[in-house]
Design a protein around this motif. Sequence first.
Motif, short mmCIF file in Angstrom:
data_model
loop_
_atom_site.label_atom_id
_atom_site.label_comp_id
_atom_site.label_asym_id
_atom_site.label_seq_id
_atom_site.Cartn_x
_atom_site.Cartn_y
_atom_site.Cartn_z
N ILE A 1 27.49 -14.75 -50.59
CA ILE A 1 27.26 -16.20 -50.66
C ILE A 1 27.61 -16.73 -52.04
CG2 ILE A 1 25.50 -18.02 -50.51
CD1 ILE A 1 26.11 -16.86 -47.80
N ALA A 2 27.21 -16.01 -53.08
CA ALA A 2 27.51 -16.44 -54.45
C ALA A 2 29.01 -16.45 -54.71
CB ALA A 2 26.80 -15.53 -55.45
N SER A 3 29.72 -15.43 -54.22
CA SER A 3 31.18 -15.35 -54.41
C SER A 3 31.87 -16.55 -53.78
CB SER A 3 31.73 -14.06 -53.80
OG SER A 3 31.17 -12.94 -54.43
N TYR A 4 31.45 -16.88 -52.55
CA TYR A 4 32.03 -18.05 -51.89
C TYR A 4 31.77 -19.31 -52.71
CZ TYR A 4 32.52 -22.00 -48.77
OH TYR A 4 32.87 -23.22 -48.24
N VAL B 1 35.87 -13.35 -48.98
CA VAL B 1 34.93 -14.47 -49.10
C VAL B 1 35.32 -15.38 -50.26
CG1 VAL B 1 32.55 -15.06 -49.65
CG2 VAL B 1 33.02 -13.25 -48.02
N SER B 2 35.76 -14.78 -51.36
CA SER B 2 36.21 -15.57 -52.51
C SER B 2 37.42 -16.42 -52.15
CB SER B 2 36.55 -14.64 -53.69
OG SER B 2 35.42 -13.89 -54.08
N TRP C 1 33.77 -19.65 -56.16
CA TRP C 1 35.19 -19.95 -56.01
C TRP C 1 35.43 -21.30 -55.36
CZ3 TRP C 1 38.94 -17.95 -58.63
CH2 TRP C 1 38.76 -16.70 -59.22
N ASP C 2 34.51 -21.72 -54.50
CA ASP C 2 34.60 -23.07 -53.93
C ASP C 2 34.49 -24.11 -55.04
OD1 ASP C 2 34.70 -25.02 -51.85
OD2 ASP C 2 32.52 -25.18 -51.89
N LEU C 3 33.58 -23.87 -56.00
CA LEU C 3 33.43 -24.78 -57.14
C LEU C 3 34.67 -24.78 -58.02
CD1 LEU C 3 31.88 -26.61 -59.10
CD2 LEU C 3 30.81 -24.54 -60.04
N GLY D 1 25.99 -25.28 -54.47
CA GLY D 1 25.99 -23.95 -53.88
C GLY D 1 26.08 -22.86 -54.93
N ALA D 2 26.96 -23.06 -55.93
CA ALA D 2 27.12 -22.05 -56.98
C ALA D 2 25.86 -21.89 -57.81
CB ALA D 2 28.30 -22.44 -57.87
#
Length: 419
Positions: A302-305, A359-360, A308-310, A159-160
């Motif tokens: 979307i990129a922020s999520y 979102v982050s 930070w998910d990674l 995703g990232a």
Amino acid sequence: MTMVDGGDSPSRLEGKVSAVIVCWILGFGSLVSWNSMLTIGDYYYNLFPDYHPSRVLTLVYQPFAIGTMAILAYNESKINTRRRNIFGYFLFCASTFMLIVLDLATSGRGGVGPFIGICLFVACFGVADAFVQGGIVGDLSFMLPEFIQSFFAGLAASGAVTSGLRLITKAAFDKASNGLRKGTMLFLAISTFFEFFCLLLYTYYFPKLPIVKYFRAKAASEGSKTVKADLVAAGIQTKDDQPGDNANQFERLSNKQLFLQNIDYGLDLYLIYVLTLSIFPGFLYENTGVHQLGSWYPLVLIASYNVWDLISRYLPLVKFLKIESRKGLMIAILSRFVLVPAFYFTAKYGDQGWMIFLVSFLGLTNGHLTVCVMTAAPRGYKGPEQNALGNILVLCLLSGIFSGVALDWLWLIGKKNAF
């Protein structure tokens, strides 16, 4: 099934670092096609503005994923894991390539026909996800926790990386003729390549790593039949036990017993993804309003999520940050539900900075809690039980995703021109 040749203890075996890297790549390949679809959502919104692409495609994807996963989890002890994972990566590769073919055949036109075609290939993604994610997680559950952590980090990395590439392609093609379409074709081509690479990596390289051979042979010695083909591919001969031989040694808990003993872990994963998918990605594309970033706004969210998910999937490697208490995990997961009103009021009254922060935080908690649950649950069981439990937990995770996707439509209540 009995292992013929012996093996060293895992502390003396080579290949741990290589296995961790391969697990990361396999995780990356397990979701790169689907994350590419989510990341190029602006292209599909341009082609199909009245069809709610991010919500519809996610809703198409999930029933096929969860339905296939339920069948596979029920029959996991009888399934050849090697064939299962090879088929899954092949289906990912073929479906992603066919999206390129479909777009070229229709010359990038909208309409109900091309949209149905896209939905068909997205359904194939769902089937492939169940084959690969359940198969790999079950396989890694009787190995080292670091392997599962790395696999789930690879899932988030897909995703990232796709979000980062999307920002780059948008900047590169934004002013070009058919810029959105060119960026989309590039995305799908890259995804096809990675799926093919994962197919080769899993088929020919991963089974031959010494540490992987050790754990698969150990699982075979505990009665697992799912690893037989992988052991043969690695050059380890196995033989079936005669009826009645070591019968007590191969006794294992049933899937029902494993589920009941780990029902809290299953509920943990369900609740994590109910919340996450009720917000991501549909709410971020359709319910956050118009801000200074313009068409870049949903891509930045979307990129922020994803970033930070990674990052959060590596936090459990720091011992004092890892949540191991079953009660502590449940409290932390239930606490995340305060994000629902937080997102609602931020979308209505807040500015883009607060939304990016929320979102982050959603991504940070999603990845961290997922890895904590998936690495803690398999401990204390035999190889065949750990494989079964891995499949059960993935089924719970996909169930949460499906429920979250369905609940995501509730954000459209009261919105003008929602349907």
